[in-house]
Design an enzyme around this catalytic site. Structure first.
Site, PDB file in Angstrom:
ATOM      1  N   ASP A 113       2.684  46.185-120.636  1.00 47.39           N
ATOM      2  CA  ASP A 113       2.448  46.471-122.268  1.00 47.39           C
ATOM      3  C   ASP A 113       3.554  47.389-122.491  1.00 47.39           C
ATOM      4  O   ASP A 113       3.536  48.514-121.876  1.00 47.39           O
ATOM      5  CB  ASP A 113       0.999  47.091-122.276  1.00 47.39           C
ATOM      6  CG  ASP A 113       0.783  47.079-123.990  1.00 47.39           C
ATOM      7  OD1 ASP A 113      -0.448  46.452-124.142  1.00 47.39           O
ATOM      8  OD2 ASP A 113       1.513  47.834-124.703  1.00 47.39           O
ATOM      9  N   ASP A 127       4.487  42.514-127.340  1.00 47.94           N
ATOM     10  CA  ASP A 127       5.008  43.445-126.569  1.00 47.94           C
ATOM     11  C   ASP A 127       3.934  43.512-125.261  1.00 47.94           C
ATOM     12  O   ASP A 127       3.870  44.611-124.593  1.00 47.94           O
ATOM     13  CB  ASP A 127       4.840  44.878-127.312  1.00 47.94           C
ATOM     14  CG  ASP A 127       3.456  45.532-127.207  1.00 47.94           C
ATOM     15  OD1 ASP A 127       2.353  44.711-127.205  1.00 47.94           O
ATOM     16  OD2 ASP A 127       3.263  46.749-127.040  1.00 47.94           O
ATOM     17  N   GLU A 128       3.454  42.543-124.793  1.00 48.13           N
ATOM     18  CA  GLU A 128       2.769  42.290-123.736  1.00 48.13           C
ATOM     19  C   GLU A 128       2.698  41.176-122.977  1.00 48.13           C
ATOM     20  O   GLU A 128       2.990  39.813-123.650  1.00 48.13           O
ATOM     21  CB  GLU A 128       1.292  42.971-123.711  1.00 48.13           C
ATOM     22  CG  GLU A 128       0.493  42.263-124.890  1.00 48.13           C
ATOM     23  CD  GLU A 128      -0.731  42.929-124.877  1.00 48.13           C
ATOM     24  OE1 GLU A 128      -1.773  42.648-124.367  1.00 48.13           O
ATOM     25  OE2 GLU A 128      -0.942  43.795-125.932  1.00 48.13           O
TER      26      GLU A 128
END
Ligand code: DCP
Ligand code: CA
Ligand code: CA
Length: 366
Positions: free
Chosen positions: A9, A109-110
């Site tokens: 993350d 974002d992960e």
């Protein structure tokens, strides 16, 4: 063999992207805002860097509230620049993907990385791999991230959340129960505010306490799917595989109108801008589409949409504009309240490159 799954993350992602291109921001509170356009203060906070979080600024907070909290603190308020963050994200995801046996991006974002084969299921190997990944994303893209490693996706995700920012938490199969025991039940992935509230009302705050409740009782209280999730999660059980997600199922954009309206001539120019953008994004990826939708969020916040699907997939802005014109007309006709936000969505994609890939499959060159 035990699985070894990593969850990566990226730290305070949108704000970190801005710090990266404007280093003078780094020491200040930075707030990334989704301005709704009505006044310079209306809208919500998308995210904030850690200096701003120290004062209590959070994702989802109204912008005026963040401005009040940070008054006199030399804070920067920036508008979201999604396409820039997507570009940074794509480059980082490429680094991560190349270090996984199986890769699954979830959101901008992960991502989950199944690294079982390449580490032989050895968690010390997996830790070393995670350290390399953190170094590589920092050296090549200037971005820090938090990584969790666990025997499944649930533990990997909870581990990446355990130590932020720039964290690394490894939960080996032997340490799963001890890792979970003291954590708050709200930390379980999939447990929302509502479930958390009911759990606390019956005196259950930690995962260790939750583990003492029978499956039957949890199902009775929360229904089958949430009940079983709670039961399994409290014991660290999760067998969801890491699988690459299907590329776009749809591309959409939505805006808030300057004022509520039911006037076609007033609303249509906004729709026109949106559709140029979504059709452009489809074109960038070589996609054609069959379905066009116009979405309206009315002043009472109810959501309405009208769609049209055509026989043959297409990619023309003109044709999309024509369809949207009619759909907007229908939407206005079929509803009675003022429209507050409008959106355009295209879906039902065909890959313009399809014939090519089936040819390469045929030739065995894939
Ligand atoms: N985001 C948003 N609105 C929200 C939550 C998130 O616009 N309510 C956006 C901004 C974030 C990005 O999504 O930068 C990723 O969300 P995260 O929840 O991972 O939050 P951050 O990356 O900002 O912070 P953290 O360091 O806690 O992961
Ligand atoms: Ca993040
Ligand atoms: Ca995230």
């Amino acid at each position: 063999m035990a699985r070894a799954i990593a969850h990566v993350d990226l730290d305070y992602f949108f704000a970190q992207c801005e710090e990266l291109r404007k280093p003078e921001l780094k020491s200040k509170p930075v707030v990334i805002c989704v301005f709704s356009g009505r006044t310079s203060e209306s809208g919500a906070v998308s995210t904030a860097n850690y200096p701003a979080r120290e004062f209590g600024v959070k994702s989802g907070m109204p912008i005026f509230q963040a401005k009040r909290i940070l008054a006199g603190k030399d804070a920067a308020f920036l508008s979201v620049d999604k396409s820039h963050y997507e570009t940074v994200s794509e480059r980082i995801m490429a680094i991560l993907r190349s270090n996984a046996d199986n890769f699954e991006q979830v959101g901008i974002d992960e991502a989950f990385l199944d690294v079982s084969a390449r580490t032989g299921g050895d968690f010390e190997e997996a830790r070393a791999l995670a350290i390399r990944l953190k170094q590589e994303t920092r050296d090549r893209e200037g971005i820090t991230c938090s990584i969790g490693i666990g025997p499944n996706k649930l533990l990997a995700k909870m581990a990446s959340d355990h130590e932020k920012p720039d964290g690394l938490t490894v939960v080996s199969p032997e340490s799963v129960l001890d890792f979970l025991a003291p954590l708050h039940v709200g930390k379980i992935v999939g447990v929302g505010k509502k479930t958390e509230k009911i759990l606390s009302e019956i005196g259950l705050t930690t995962i260790a306490q939750l583990r003492n409740v029978s499956r039957e009782r949890l199902v009775e209280l929360f229904g089958v799917s949430m009940g079983e999730l709670l039961h399994d999660a409290s014991r660290g059980v999760d067998d969801e595989p890491v699988v690459e997600r299907q590329e776009h199922a749809q591309i959409s954009r939505i805006v808030t109108l300057k004022k509520n309206s039911r006037d076609h001539a007033e609303i249509f120019p906004e729709i026109s801008k949106l559709l140029e953008d979504v059709v452009g994004r489809a074109a960038d990826e070589g996609l054609t589409f069959k379905t066009v939708s116009v979405i309206g969020i009315l002043e009472d916040l109810s959501i309405h949409s009208r769609s049209q699907t055509v026989e043959a997939s297409f990619s023309s802005v003109e044709k999309t504009r024509e369809i949207c014109g009619t759909l907007l007309e229908n939407l206005i006709k079929d509803t009675s309240k003022g429209i507050r936000r409008v959106g355009v969505r295209i879906s039902n994609f065909a890959q313009a490159k399809q014939s090519q890939s089936s040819l390469s499959e045929f030739l065995g060159s894939k």
